[in-house]
Design a protein around this motif. Structure first.
Motif, short mmCIF file in Angstrom:
data_model
loop_
_atom_site.label_atom_id
_atom_site.label_comp_id
_atom_site.label_asym_id
_atom_site.label_seq_id
_atom_site.Cartn_x
_atom_site.Cartn_y
_atom_site.Cartn_z
N ALA A 25 -0.11 -1.31 0.03
CA ALA A 25 -0.02 0.09 -0.01
C ALA A 25 0.89 1.66 -0.11
CB ALA A 25 -0.76 0.01 1.31
N LEU A 26 0.89 1.94 -0.28
CA LEU A 26 1.37 3.30 -0.88
C LEU A 26 0.30 4.82 -0.89
CD1 LEU A 26 3.95 2.33 -4.01
CD2 LEU A 26 4.17 2.20 -1.93
N VAL A 27 1.22 5.39 0.21
CA VAL A 27 0.22 7.36 -0.69
C VAL A 27 1.33 7.92 -0.78
CG1 VAL A 27 -1.16 8.41 0.67
CG2 VAL A 27 -1.15 6.54 1.46
N GLY A 28 0.96 9.26 -1.50
CA GLY A 28 1.69 10.11 -1.85
C GLY A 28 1.99 10.42 -0.84
N GLY A 29 3.77 11.64 -1.15
CA GLY A 29 4.22 12.51 0.05
C GLY A 29 4.62 13.44 -0.52
N GLY A 30 5.67 13.87 0.55
CA GLY A 30 6.84 15.30 0.10
C GLY A 30 5.99 16.16 -0.56
N ALA A 31 7.45 16.88 -0.81
CA ALA A 31 7.14 18.25 -1.99
C ALA A 31 6.31 18.01 -3.33
CB ALA A 31 8.62 19.33 -2.33
N CYS A 32 7.13 16.71 -3.99
CA CYS A 32 6.39 16.64 -4.89
C CYS A 32 5.85 14.76 -4.89
CB CYS A 32 6.98 16.96 -6.07
SG CYS A 32 7.95 18.40 -6.64
N PRO A 33 4.35 14.65 -4.32
CA PRO A 33 3.86 13.22 -4.64
C PRO A 33 4.09 12.76 -5.59
CG PRO A 33 2.58 15.38 -3.71
CD PRO A 33 3.76 15.74 -3.96
N GLN A 34 4.25 11.23 -5.68
CA GLN A 34 3.82 10.39 -7.02
C GLN A 34 2.53 10.25 -6.43
OE1 GLN A 34 6.02 9.35 -9.13
NE2 GLN A 34 4.93 6.83 -10.17
N TYR A 35 2.07 10.37 -5.96
CA TYR A 35 -0.17 9.97 -6.04
C TYR A 35 0.10 11.10 -5.24
CZ TYR A 35 2.03 5.92 -7.39
OH TYR A 35 2.43 4.89 -8.19
N PRO A 36 -1.34 11.15 -5.16
CA PRO A 36 -1.94 12.03 -4.11
C PRO A 36 -2.65 11.93 -3.05
CG PRO A 36 -3.56 11.98 -5.40
CD PRO A 36 -2.55 10.56 -6.33
#
Length: 405
Positions: free
Chosen positions: A111-122
């Motif tokens: 399971a993945l969730v985007g993160g950081g300044a430029c997230p890969q996913y919402p």
């Protein structure tokens, strides 16, 4: 045919869409599950990025502490703990931040969730990643930021700031919704053995913990602390619960079956932020990490395997009828402050103060694994008979592989 429900403008926190790929037939499922055995071919069919040190966004162990997952501003990585080695990595490029990664034991589904300044996913979506296909095969979308995800073989649990959703893993059907007090850390834990599911999350009051026993369809509320809950952990079978508050001085161990307090241990006298709590597989030991830069190991005096059958432990005053659960100085409680009658750790390991570390128990006897947000990996051994400082067995920096000793 897979269907997508378009997001709405409502601010409520109900799931917005559920997307699964179409399978060719009932005997040809959209994904298969198998274990990671050998290091995988890294970044197959993914973006090639310049060699540079990524920024760490997330660290988490898998369910049996045999592996850990790393989310960075460029993708994610999976490592084996013993022996330490990278199993695989997936780099998505300079705009590929992964803020949460959750493994399902050692299988190819994450399971993945985007993160950081430029997230890969919402940041409001949980993406179900199949590493055999090197792509996402499904998603769960919400109207607010995802704060945490927990996986079992039969459940997916998604944590929002004031709500928790429980899904069936096989068909992603929504099974349960839980309202919580503000939960910015995404605190939530589930049992991992095949017995009925036990879920623990913050309650609706400060210092309260909610325990869901799905097998018996019972809900138990425990007023664990006076201050807000900062961290908690479950045993594999869900029968023991360790909690710490925002004060960070005491850790309490509860019986989840009836909510009774079984033991209380002291980390220290000064306030501290507790970063992680972890039970050993036999529930003989409890490890604690905090911003004070010290990992503590405590001896537990409860046998989780006996809890279900020993009704004498399920009364609120069970610790008074169990001599082994009473600190050695308890006879002086009326004379000395509580500090002097506390149970203290049997082993410690000192790290950089202020840096976030999480802790777990290794698969070898009396071994602790420590992960730091600077990329540090420690494997340490403790001797409960002698106490004192743990013996460092290994050190690696998994962000800078040349730094090992």
């Amino acid at each position: 045919m897979a269907q997508t429900l378009q997001p709405t403008s409502s601010s409520s926190s109900v799931p917005q869409n559920l997307l699964l790929p179409e399978s060719e037939s009932e005997t040809d499922p959209a994904y298969s599950i198998s274990a990671f055995d050998e290091p995988q071919n890294p970044n197959q069919n993914l973006i090639s990025t310049p060699t540079q040190t990524p920024t760490l966004l997330h660290l988490s162990f898998n369910q049996d502490y045999g592996c850990f997952a790393v989310g960075t501003d460029m993708g994610f990585r999976i490592y084996n703990c013993d022996p330490f080695r990278e199993i695989f990595r997936r780099d998505f490029g300079m705009r590929g931040g992964i803020g949460l990664v959750q493994m399902l034991f050692r299988c190819n589904i994450l399971a993945l969730v985007g993160g950081g300044a430029c997230p890969q996913y919402p940041i409001n979506k949980v993406m179900i990643w199949d590493d055999h296909q090197s792509r996402c095969i499904g998603e769960l979308s919400f109207r607010s930021e995802v704060k945490g995800v927990r996986l079992r073989r039969d459940r997916i649990v998604v944590v929002l700031v004031q709500k928790i959703f429980v899904y069936n893993f096989a068909d992603l059907k929504l099974l349960h919704q839980i309202e919580t007090i503000a939960n910015p850390k995404g605190l939530c834990e589930v049992s991992h053995v095949s017995s009925p599911v036990v879920l623990v999350c913050p309650g609706l009051q400060k210092g309260q913990v909610r325990v869901e026993h799905y097998g018996s369809k019972r809900t138990k509320f425990i007023m664990a602390h006076d201050s807000r809950i900062a961290c908690f952990s479950l045993t594999q079978d869900g029968r023991l619960l360790a909690t710490a508050s925002s004060k960070g001085t005491l850790v309490r161990i509860y019986n989840t079956l009836d909510g009774s307090l079984l033991q209380e241990v002291r980390r220290g006298a000064d306030r501290a932020e507790i970063y992680s709590l972890a039970f050993s597989s036999t529930a003989q030991w409890l490890a604690v990490s905090s911003d004070k830069g010290t990992v503590h190991v405590f001896s537990l005096k409860v046998d989780s395997g006996l809890l279900a059958n020993d009704l004498s432990r399920t009364t609120p005053d069970s610790s008074l009828s169990n001599p082994s659960a009473i600190p050695s100085l308890s006879f002086m409680k009326g004379v000395l402050p509580k500090y002097f009658s506390s149970e203290w750790s049997v082993a410690q390991f000192h790290l950089q103060e202020g840096l976030q570390h999480i802790v777990a128990f290794g698969h070898q006897k009396n071994v602790v694994v420590i992960l730091g947000m600077d990329g540090s990996f420690y494997r340490c051994e403790f001797n409960p008979a002698n106490g004192g400082e743990m013996n460092q067995l290994e050190y690696y920096n998994f962000l800078k592989p040349e730094q090992t000793f």
